[in-house]
Design a protein around this motif. Sequence first.
Motif, PDB file in Angstrom:
ATOM      1  N   MET A  59       0.828  -1.207   0.000  1.00 22.01           N
ATOM      2  CA  MET A  59       0.000   0.000   0.000  1.00 22.01           C
ATOM      3  C   MET A  59       0.861   1.256   0.000  1.00 22.01           C
ATOM      4  O   MET A  59       0.557   2.247  -0.661  1.00 22.01           O
ATOM      5  CB  MET A  59      -0.933  -0.013   1.212  1.00 22.01           C
ATOM      6  CG  MET A  59      -2.012  -1.065   1.142  1.00 22.01           C
ATOM      7  SD  MET A  59      -3.178  -0.952   2.527  1.00 22.01           S
ATOM      8  CE  MET A  59      -2.093  -1.298   3.896  1.00 22.01           C
ATOM      9  N   ALA A  60       1.944   1.212   0.787  1.00 22.25           N
ATOM     10  CA  ALA A  60       2.833   2.370   0.841  1.00 22.25           C
ATOM     11  C   ALA A  60       3.489   2.612  -0.514  1.00 22.25           C
ATOM     12  O   ALA A  60       3.621   3.759  -0.965  1.00 22.25           O
ATOM     13  CB  ALA A  60       3.894   2.162   1.921  1.00 22.25           C
ATOM     14  N   ILE A  61       3.907   1.538  -1.180  1.00 25.48           N
ATOM     15  CA  ILE A  61       4.504   1.664  -2.509  1.00 25.48           C
ATOM     16  C   ILE A  61       3.488   2.209  -3.499  1.00 25.48           C
ATOM     17  O   ILE A  61       3.812   3.065  -4.344  1.00 25.48           O
ATOM     18  CB  ILE A  61       5.044   0.298  -2.975  1.00 25.48           C
ATOM     19  CG1 ILE A  61       6.228  -0.128  -2.099  1.00 25.48           C
ATOM     20  CG2 ILE A  61       5.465   0.335  -4.434  1.00 25.48           C
ATOM     21  CD1 ILE A  61       6.729  -1.520  -2.397  1.00 25.48           C
ATOM     22  N   ASP A  62       2.255   1.753  -3.402  1.00 26.25           N
ATOM     23  CA  ASP A  62       1.214   2.191  -4.333  1.00 26.25           C
ATOM     24  C   ASP A  62       0.942   3.684  -4.208  1.00 26.25           C
ATOM     25  O   ASP A  62       0.903   4.403  -5.215  1.00 26.25           O
ATOM     26  CB  ASP A  62      -0.064   1.397  -4.074  1.00 26.25           C
ATOM     27  CG  ASP A  62      -1.147   1.720  -5.090  1.00 26.25           C
ATOM     28  OD1 ASP A  62      -1.031   1.253  -6.234  1.00 26.25           O
ATOM     29  OD2 ASP A  62      -2.096   2.432  -4.734  1.00 26.25           O
ATOM     30  N   VAL A  63       0.766   4.165  -2.987  1.00 22.55           N
ATOM     31  CA  VAL A  63       0.466   5.588  -2.820  1.00 22.55           C
ATOM     32  C   VAL A  63       1.691   6.436  -3.155  1.00 22.55           C
ATOM     33  O   VAL A  63       1.563   7.536  -3.707  1.00 22.55           O
ATOM     34  CB  VAL A  63      -0.023   5.881  -1.383  1.00 22.55           C
ATOM     35  CG1 VAL A  63       1.085   5.751  -0.358  1.00 22.55           C
ATOM     36  CG2 VAL A  63      -0.644   7.275  -1.304  1.00 22.55           C
ATOM     37  N   PHE A  64       2.893   5.938  -2.884  1.00 17.79           N
ATOM     38  CA  PHE A  64       4.103   6.681  -3.227  1.00 17.79           C
ATOM     39  C   PHE A  64       4.237   6.827  -4.742  1.00 17.79           C
ATOM     40  O   PHE A  64       4.519   7.922  -5.251  1.00 17.79           O
ATOM     41  CB  PHE A  64       5.331   5.976  -2.649  1.00 17.79           C
ATOM     42  CG  PHE A  64       6.632   6.623  -3.018  1.00 17.79           C
ATOM     43  CD1 PHE A  64       7.068   7.762  -2.346  1.00 17.79           C
ATOM     44  CD2 PHE A  64       7.418   6.102  -4.031  1.00 17.79           C
ATOM     45  CE1 PHE A  64       8.266   8.371  -2.693  1.00 17.79           C
ATOM     46  CE2 PHE A  64       8.614   6.695  -4.384  1.00 17.79           C
ATOM     47  CZ  PHE A  64       9.048   7.836  -3.710  1.00 17.79           C
ATOM     48  N   ASN A  65       4.026   5.733  -5.483  1.00 15.27           N
ATOM     49  CA  ASN A  65       4.103   5.802  -6.945  1.00 15.27           C
ATOM     50  C   ASN A  65       3.018   6.694  -7.524  1.00 15.27           C
ATOM     51  O   ASN A  65       3.250   7.444  -8.487  1.00 15.27           O
ATOM     52  CB  ASN A  65       3.989   4.394  -7.537  1.00 15.27           C
ATOM     53  CG  ASN A  65       5.248   3.577  -7.342  1.00 15.27           C
ATOM     54  OD1 ASN A  65       6.351   4.135  -7.252  1.00 15.27           O
ATOM     55  ND2 ASN A  65       5.114   2.273  -7.276  1.00 15.27           N
ATOM     56  N   MET A 115       7.588  -2.464   8.208  1.00 14.83           N
ATOM     57  CA  MET A 115       7.145  -1.284   8.940  1.00 14.83           C
ATOM     58  C   MET A 115       8.103  -0.115   8.716  1.00 14.83           C
ATOM     59  O   MET A 115       7.673   1.032   8.546  1.00 14.83           O
ATOM     60  CB  MET A 115       7.027  -1.607  10.428  1.00 14.83           C
ATOM     61  CG  MET A 115       5.875  -2.532  10.765  1.00 14.83           C
ATOM     62  SD  MET A 115       5.908  -3.092  12.494  1.00 14.83           S
ATOM     63  CE  MET A 115       5.913  -1.528  13.345  1.00 14.83           C
ATOM     64  N   THR A 116       9.413  -0.394   8.715  1.00 16.89           N
ATOM     65  CA  THR A 116      10.390   0.663   8.465  1.00 16.89           C
ATOM     66  C   THR A 116      10.226   1.234   7.060  1.00 16.89           C
ATOM     67  O   THR A 116      10.255   2.460   6.854  1.00 16.89           O
ATOM     68  CB  THR A 116      11.819   0.123   8.647  1.00 16.89           C
ATOM     69  OG1 THR A 116      11.956  -0.423   9.962  1.00 16.89           O
ATOM     70  CG2 THR A 116      12.840   1.225   8.463  1.00 16.89           C
ATOM     71  N   THR A 117      10.030   0.353   6.091  1.00 13.87           N
ATOM     72  CA  THR A 117       9.808   0.803   4.711  1.00 13.87           C
ATOM     73  C   THR A 117       8.542   1.634   4.612  1.00 13.87           C
ATOM     74  O   THR A 117       8.498   2.655   3.911  1.00 13.87           O
ATOM     75  CB  THR A 117       9.715  -0.414   3.772  1.00 13.87           C
ATOM     76  OG1 THR A 117      10.880  -1.230   3.922  1.00 13.87           O
ATOM     77  CG2 THR A 117       9.596   0.027   2.326  1.00 13.87           C
ATOM     78  N   ASN A 118       7.493   1.208   5.314  1.00 14.98           N
ATOM     79  CA  ASN A 118       6.244   1.970   5.312  1.00 14.98           C
ATOM     80  C   ASN A 118       6.456   3.389   5.833  1.00 14.98           C
ATOM     81  O   ASN A 118       5.968   4.364   5.246  1.00 14.98           O
ATOM     82  CB  ASN A 118       5.197   1.267   6.175  1.00 14.98           C
ATOM     83  CG  ASN A 118       4.557   0.096   5.458  1.00 14.98           C
ATOM     84  OD1 ASN A 118       4.661  -0.033   4.249  1.00 14.98           O
ATOM     85  ND2 ASN A 118       3.916  -0.769   6.211  1.00 14.98           N
TER      86      ASN A 118
END
Length: 205
Positions: A1-7, A87-90
């Motif tokens: 999810m974090a990758i999706d919103v970042f992209n 979690m750190t990546t998020n």
Amino acid sequence: MAIDVFNTLRKTSSELTVSRGSHLKRFILYTLYVCAASATLVTVAVLADGSHSVPYSLWARFGREICWLNNRGAVLAFVFAPVFLVMTTNVVLFVASACMISQMSSSTARPASRQPQTHLGLYCRLAVLMGLTWTVDITSQIMKTAELTYVTSLLHALRGVFIFFGFTLNRRVKAWLLHLISDGITAVRTTISSINSPEGGANSR
């Protein structure tokens, strides 16, 4: 999810439009990522279990005492270490996404849609919801504190309550609940007044 919103935000900031690519393609890619990552972890844990080339502390010992990993080192290596990495990546991606939103909001060329901001808020709430219990889990394992284990169990049990307050209890639902409570209080007051009034008392007799 974090990758999706970042992209999504990265494309929005560069193109000033919200990308509307194939959701099915992204769903398939994310599903493959989840299945491959989970299968890899399980496979490594199974192969390491009982292997003389692997330290005993990393043996999972599946189902030896309880239906779970029965070695603290294996739990830290195959469960909490991947969770901590995720979690750190998020956190890093969420901070980067928030910075991009701040830059876009302060610039004259605003994004064409508020969809990325909405998604960021949604994902942040999900990250807090999912990450809070895991954070307490990891802390309890590192500190070996039984009290934190009870806190973790309580947080897991109250997850439905957190979901309700984080996602269900929006403005519309709040207004509906307040209206419902107000109608209920009014009905109770009306009933009490009718009982206490002389006419109501006579009718009740």
